[in-house]
Design an enzyme around this catalytic site. Structure first.
Site, PDB file in Angstrom:
ATOM      1  N   HIS A 156       0.006  -7.080 -16.292  1.00  0.00           N
ATOM      2  CA  HIS A 156      -0.727  -7.248 -15.039  1.00  0.00           C
ATOM      3  C   HIS A 156      -0.923  -5.883 -14.373  1.00  0.00           C
ATOM      4  O   HIS A 156      -0.330  -4.888 -14.791  1.00  0.00           O
ATOM      5  CB  HIS A 156       0.016  -8.184 -14.076  1.00  0.00           C
ATOM      6  CG  HIS A 156      -0.140  -9.631 -14.397  1.00  0.00           C
ATOM      7  ND1 HIS A 156       0.651 -10.275 -15.332  1.00  0.00           N
ATOM      8  CD2 HIS A 156      -1.010 -10.573 -13.940  1.00  0.00           C
ATOM      9  CE1 HIS A 156       0.280 -11.551 -15.415  1.00  0.00           C
ATOM     10  NE2 HIS A 156      -0.722 -11.754 -14.577  1.00  0.00           N
ATOM     11  N   LYS A 160       1.034  -6.135  -8.671  1.00  0.00           N
ATOM     12  CA  LYS A 160       1.626  -7.477  -8.720  1.00  0.00           C
ATOM     13  C   LYS A 160       3.078  -7.402  -8.269  1.00  0.00           C
ATOM     14  O   LYS A 160       3.830  -6.519  -8.686  1.00  0.00           O
ATOM     15  CB  LYS A 160       1.543  -8.060 -10.137  1.00  0.00           C
ATOM     16  CG  LYS A 160       2.044  -9.493 -10.227  1.00  0.00           C
ATOM     17  CD  LYS A 160       1.721 -10.113 -11.568  1.00  0.00           C
ATOM     18  CE  LYS A 160       2.275 -11.536 -11.689  1.00  0.00           C
ATOM     19  NZ  LYS A 160       1.745 -12.436 -10.643  1.00  0.00           N
TER      20      LYS A 160
END
Length: 267
Positions: A156, A160
C-alpha cells in the site's frame, strides 16, 4: 421511485469518500441524505466531486445527520480512530452501517453485531469491497488446503495507517478456517534484523510494504516440493471498489446483524 436507499456518506472529503459521493449522486437507486466530513466547509456535495450541485451541503455533524431520521444507510470510509464511534452512533439511530474502514478488533465487531441485533438492522464491515480481491481471498483459502506452506505480502501507499492491511488480515483468517496451524520454516531460524520475517499469524507470515506511488496490491505465495503458486490481486483506482459498495448498501437492507467480510455476498 419511492424505494431509493437514502445514504449518508461519512468521510466525504476523503479519497474514497469522494468516490462514494459520485456513486450515490449518479446512481438512480440511491439518494444522498447527507455528506459528512470533519473538515467540512460550506460546499455542495456535488460540487465537491465535480458534479452538478446536489442541494446537500457537506457538514461536520454526523450525529445531527443521523438524528434527522431520513437515512437508511451510512457508508463510512474514515479512519480507525473514528470508525468504531461512527458505527455505534449509526446503529443507535437505526441507520445501517456499511464500513470500509479497517482496524476493528474482534471484540468490537462482536459488540457492534449485538447492537445491530438489538436494533433489528443489518450492518457490514468489509476490509475490501473489490470483487477481485474477494475472489483472491477465496482462491487462496482453497489453495491452502493443498499448499499449507504460504506467506502473504501486501503493498500500500506510505500514508496507510494500519499494518497489516485489513484485506491481508481477512485473507489470513479465511485461510486459517480451512488450514490447521503449521509452523513453517527452519525451527532454528533467527532474525538478524528484528521483524525481517514479517508478522506471525497461525504459523505463516504476513509482510507489509509501504511505499509512495503504490495503490493496493496483495499476493499470497504458496510453496511445495518442486513448485510454487502465486495468487495476486492489483487495484489501480478507487472506482473499482464502487460496485461492491453499492451491493453492500443494498444487502444491509435485507438482514439483521453485523456481517464481517464482503465475501459473504460472493458465491
Amino acid at each position: 421511485m419511492n424505494n431509493k436507499i437514502r445514504v449518508i456518506v461519512a468521510g466525504a472529503g476523503g479519497r474514497m469518500g469522494k468516490e462514494v459521493l459520485k456513486l450515490v449522486l449518479e446512481d438512480e437507486e440511491l439518494v444522498l441524505a447527507a455528506a459528512i466530513d470533519r473538515s467540512a466547509k460550506e460546499t455542495d456535495a456535488g460540487r465537491l466531486v465535480g458534479l452538478q450541485d446536489s442541494g446537500v451541503i457537506v457538514s461536520s455533524d454526523l450525529e445531527a445527520a443521523l438524528a434527522a431520521g431520513n437515512a437508511d444507510v451510512m457508508v463510512d470510509f474514515t479512519t480507525p480512530q473514528f470508525a468504531y464511534a461512527h458505527t455505534a452512533l449509526a446503529i443507535k439511530y437505526g441507520v445501517r452501517p456499511v464500513i470500509g474502514t479497517t482496524g476493528f478488533t474482534p471484540e468490537q465487531i462482536t459488540e457492534l453485531d449485538k447492537q445491530c441485533q438489538d436494533q433489528g438492522i443489518g450492518g457490514l464491515i468489509a476490509p475490501n469491497f473489490s470483487i477481485g480481491a474477494i475472489l483472491m481471498m477465496k482462491f487462496a483459502a482453497q489453495a491452502s488446503k493443498y499448499f499449507p506452506h504460504l506467506e502473504i505480502i501486501e503493498y500500500h501507499g506510505d500514508q496507510k495507517l494500519d499494518a497489516p492491511s485489513g484485506t491481508a488480515i481477512k485473507t489470513a483468517e479465511m485461510i486459517s478456517e480451512v488450514r490447521e496451524e503449521l509452523r513453517q520454516g527452519n525451527p532454528k531460524e533467527e532474525e538478524t534484523i528484528e521483524g525481517s520475517r514479517g508478522g506471525y499469524y497461525n504459523g505463516f507470515r504476513i509482510h507489509s510494504v509501504r511505499l509512495p506511488g503504490v495503490f493496493a496490491q496483495e499476493e499470497v505465495i504458496f510453496g511445495g516440493y518442486g513448485q510454487s503458486l502465486k495468487i495476486r490481486h492489483d487495484s489501480y483506482e478507487r472506482a473499482g471498489y464502487m460496485p461492491g459498495v453499492k451491493l453492500g448498501v443494498q444487502k444491509v437492507m435485507e438482514y439483521t446483524g453485523l456481517i464481517y467480510g464482503f465475501e459473504h455476498f460472493i458465491e
